[in-house]
Design a protein around this motif. Sequence first.
Motif, PDB file in Angstrom:
ATOM      1  N   GLU A 133      -1.714   8.517  -6.375  1.00  0.00           N
ATOM      2  CA  GLU A 133      -2.440   7.267  -6.562  1.00  0.00           C
ATOM      3  C   GLU A 133      -3.457   7.049  -5.436  1.00  0.00           C
ATOM      4  N   GLY A 134      -3.077   7.434  -4.223  1.00  0.00           N
ATOM      5  CA  GLY A 134      -3.996   7.305  -3.098  1.00  0.00           C
ATOM      6  C   GLY A 134      -5.181   8.239  -3.219  1.00  0.00           C
ATOM      7  N   ASN A 135      -4.936   9.453  -3.684  1.00  0.00           N
ATOM      8  CA  ASN A 135      -6.027  10.401  -3.902  1.00  0.00           C
ATOM      9  C   ASN A 135      -6.997   9.884  -4.951  1.00  0.00           C
ATOM     10  N   ASN A 136      -6.463   9.332  -6.018  1.00  0.00           N
ATOM     11  CA  ASN A 136      -7.313   8.790  -7.075  1.00  0.00           C
ATOM     12  C   ASN A 136      -8.115   7.596  -6.566  1.00  0.00           C
ATOM     13  N   PHE A 137      -7.488   6.781  -5.740  1.00  0.00           N
ATOM     14  CA  PHE A 137      -8.161   5.612  -5.166  1.00  0.00           C
ATOM     15  C   PHE A 137      -9.361   6.048  -4.321  1.00  0.00           C
ATOM     16  N   LEU A 138      -9.157   7.028  -3.441  1.00  0.00           N
ATOM     17  CA  LEU A 138     -10.250   7.489  -2.592  1.00  0.00           C
ATOM     18  C   LEU A 138     -11.342   8.173  -3.415  1.00  0.00           C
ATOM     19  N   ALA A 139     -10.952   8.987  -4.395  1.00  0.00           N
ATOM     20  CA  ALA A 139     -11.950   9.650  -5.241  1.00  0.00           C
ATOM     21  C   ALA A 139     -12.837   8.626  -5.940  1.00  0.00           C
ATOM     22  N   ASN A 140     -12.248   7.531  -6.416  1.00  0.00           N
ATOM     23  CA  ASN A 140     -13.031   6.494  -7.090  1.00  0.00           C
ATOM     24  C   ASN A 140     -13.943   5.763  -6.112  1.00  0.00           C
ATOM     25  N   GLN A 141     -13.478   5.534  -4.895  1.00  0.00           N
ATOM     26  CA  GLN A 141     -14.318   4.900  -3.882  1.00  0.00           C
ATOM     27  C   GLN A 141     -15.522   5.781  -3.559  1.00  0.00           C
ATOM     28  N   LEU A 142     -15.275   7.064  -3.407  1.00  0.00           N
ATOM     29  CA  LEU A 142     -16.373   7.998  -3.132  1.00  0.00           C
ATOM     30  C   LEU A 142     -17.333   8.081  -4.308  1.00  0.00           C
ATOM     31  N   TRP A 143     -16.776   8.118  -5.496  1.00  0.00           N
ATOM     32  CA  TRP A 143     -17.612   8.243  -6.680  1.00  0.00           C
ATOM     33  C   TRP A 143     -18.571   7.059  -6.798  1.00  0.00           C
ATOM     34  N   SER A 144     -18.114   5.881  -6.442  1.00  0.00           N
ATOM     35  CA  SER A 144     -18.978   4.705  -6.535  1.00  0.00           C
ATOM     36  C   SER A 144     -20.160   4.815  -5.574  1.00  0.00           C
ATOM     37  N   LEU A 145     -19.956   5.508  -4.436  1.00  0.00           N
ATOM     38  CA  LEU A 145     -21.054   5.722  -3.490  1.00  0.00           C
ATOM     39  C   LEU A 145     -21.977   6.852  -3.932  1.00  0.00           C
ATOM     40  N   LEU A 146     -21.403   7.859  -4.574  1.00  0.00           N
ATOM     41  CA  LEU A 146     -22.156   9.068  -4.907  1.00  0.00           C
ATOM     42  C   LEU A 146     -22.797   9.035  -6.287  1.00  0.00           C
ATOM     43  N   GLU A 147     -22.296   8.178  -7.157  1.00  0.00           N
ATOM     44  CA  GLU A 147     -22.659   8.244  -8.574  1.00  0.00           C
ATOM     45  C   GLU A 147     -24.162   8.182  -8.805  1.00  0.00           C
ATOM     46  N   GLN A 148     -24.847   7.291  -8.097  1.00  0.00           N
ATOM     47  CA  GLN A 148     -26.279   7.129  -8.335  1.00  0.00           C
ATOM     48  C   GLN A 148     -27.053   8.389  -7.970  1.00  0.00           C
ATOM     49  N   PHE A 160       0.808  -1.227   0.000  1.00  0.00           N
ATOM     50  CA  PHE A 160       0.000   0.000   0.000  1.00  0.00           C
ATOM     51  C   PHE A 160       0.838   1.272   0.000  1.00  0.00           C
ATOM     52  N   SER A 161       2.167   1.138   0.027  1.00  0.00           N
ATOM     53  CA  SER A 161       3.019   2.329   0.092  1.00  0.00           C
ATOM     54  C   SER A 161       2.790   3.258  -1.097  1.00  0.00           C
ATOM     55  N   CYS A 162       2.339   2.708  -2.227  1.00  0.00           N
ATOM     56  CA  CYS A 162       2.097   3.536  -3.413  1.00  0.00           C
ATOM     57  C   CYS A 162       0.961   4.533  -3.189  1.00  0.00           C
ATOM     58  N   TYR A 163       0.109   4.275  -2.210  1.00  0.00           N
ATOM     59  CA  TYR A 163      -1.031   5.146  -1.938  1.00  0.00           C
ATOM     60  C   TYR A 163      -0.676   6.322  -1.030  1.00  0.00           C
ATOM     61  N   LEU A 164       0.558   6.319  -0.494  1.00  0.00           N
ATOM     62  CA  LEU A 164       0.949   7.306   0.507  1.00  0.00           C
ATOM     63  C   LEU A 164       2.161   8.097   0.046  1.00  0.00           C
ATOM     64  N   SER A 165       2.152   9.391   0.348  1.00  0.00           N
ATOM     65  CA  SER A 165       3.260  10.247  -0.074  1.00  0.00           C
ATOM     66  C   SER A 165       4.393  10.265   0.947  1.00  0.00           C
ATOM     67  N   ASP A 166       4.036  10.102   2.223  1.00  0.00           N
ATOM     68  CA  ASP A 166       5.033  10.197   3.289  1.00  0.00           C
ATOM     69  C   ASP A 166       4.817   9.148   4.378  1.00  0.00           C
ATOM     70  N   GLY A 167       4.008   8.158   4.068  1.00  0.00           N
ATOM     71  CA  GLY A 167       3.683   7.135   5.045  1.00  0.00           C
ATOM     72  C   GLY A 167       2.362   7.354   5.735  1.00  0.00           C
TER      73      GLY A 167
END
Length: 255
Positions: free
Chosen positions: A208-223, A195-202
């Motif tokens: 990549e982490g920002n994009n991951f969270l945005a996509n998770q939120l979008w899946s909840l909000l999209e409908q 998961f280190s790729c998702y974090l800038s400083d640990g």
Amino acid sequence: MAAAPSEAVAGSYARRLFWPRILLFGDSITEFSFQENGWGALLAQRLARKCDVLNRGLSGYNTRWAKIVLPRLIQKDSNAKNTIAVTVFFGANDSALKDVNPKQHVPLEEYADNLKSMVLYLKSVDIAEDKIILVTPPPLHEAAWEKECIAKGEKLNRLNSTTGEYAKTCVKVAEDCGTCVIDLWTLMQKNNKDFSCYLSDGLHLSGEGNNFLANQLWSLLEQRISMLQMLLPYWRDVDHLHPEASLLDNPHDKQ
């Protein structure tokens, strides 16, 4: 001398255009979400002309402080019915080790109570539980974060296992309160992923982490967002000879 506004235009001043909104409430991971390619910025880009995305991130804050300031940030008013969602994203600071970082540390039981208190407050100002999204802290990459701590003359002040306990508690609070939840701590480590790729400083999110969270939120909000229409007419649809007819009679503007 400038011409007086037409009767239609003058009357429109009293008719406010209510813009739907999503409010992001959290610590530094939320405050930094409007940086370039941040998860908040990514949501705002997708929702331009449809919905405001408001950043109410407070770097360094824990739930003890957050529950105190929340009523200053959102009240029971005409905007409540236009609120699409509120994210509550705390835990990275609450889970700091008490003996190393007592200022930010919040005991696990109090953390749960504080989250419940904030959910109850939001419900009291007409934000329904299905519009509230709790977000757990992401996993902590201890080696990377320890370097950050040492650079500040400090000792490692967080552990991933401890952060995981706060994440589990956040998920339990969501279940008890009937809200949505994004369990970042678990999702980012799924299948023993590095998961280190998702974090800038640990601790904070990388691109990549920002994009991951945005996509998770979008899946909840999209409908629920799919029902939103573009606010105010597309410019090609404006009657340039009689613009008031296009700009003041849009049925989607009326609340």
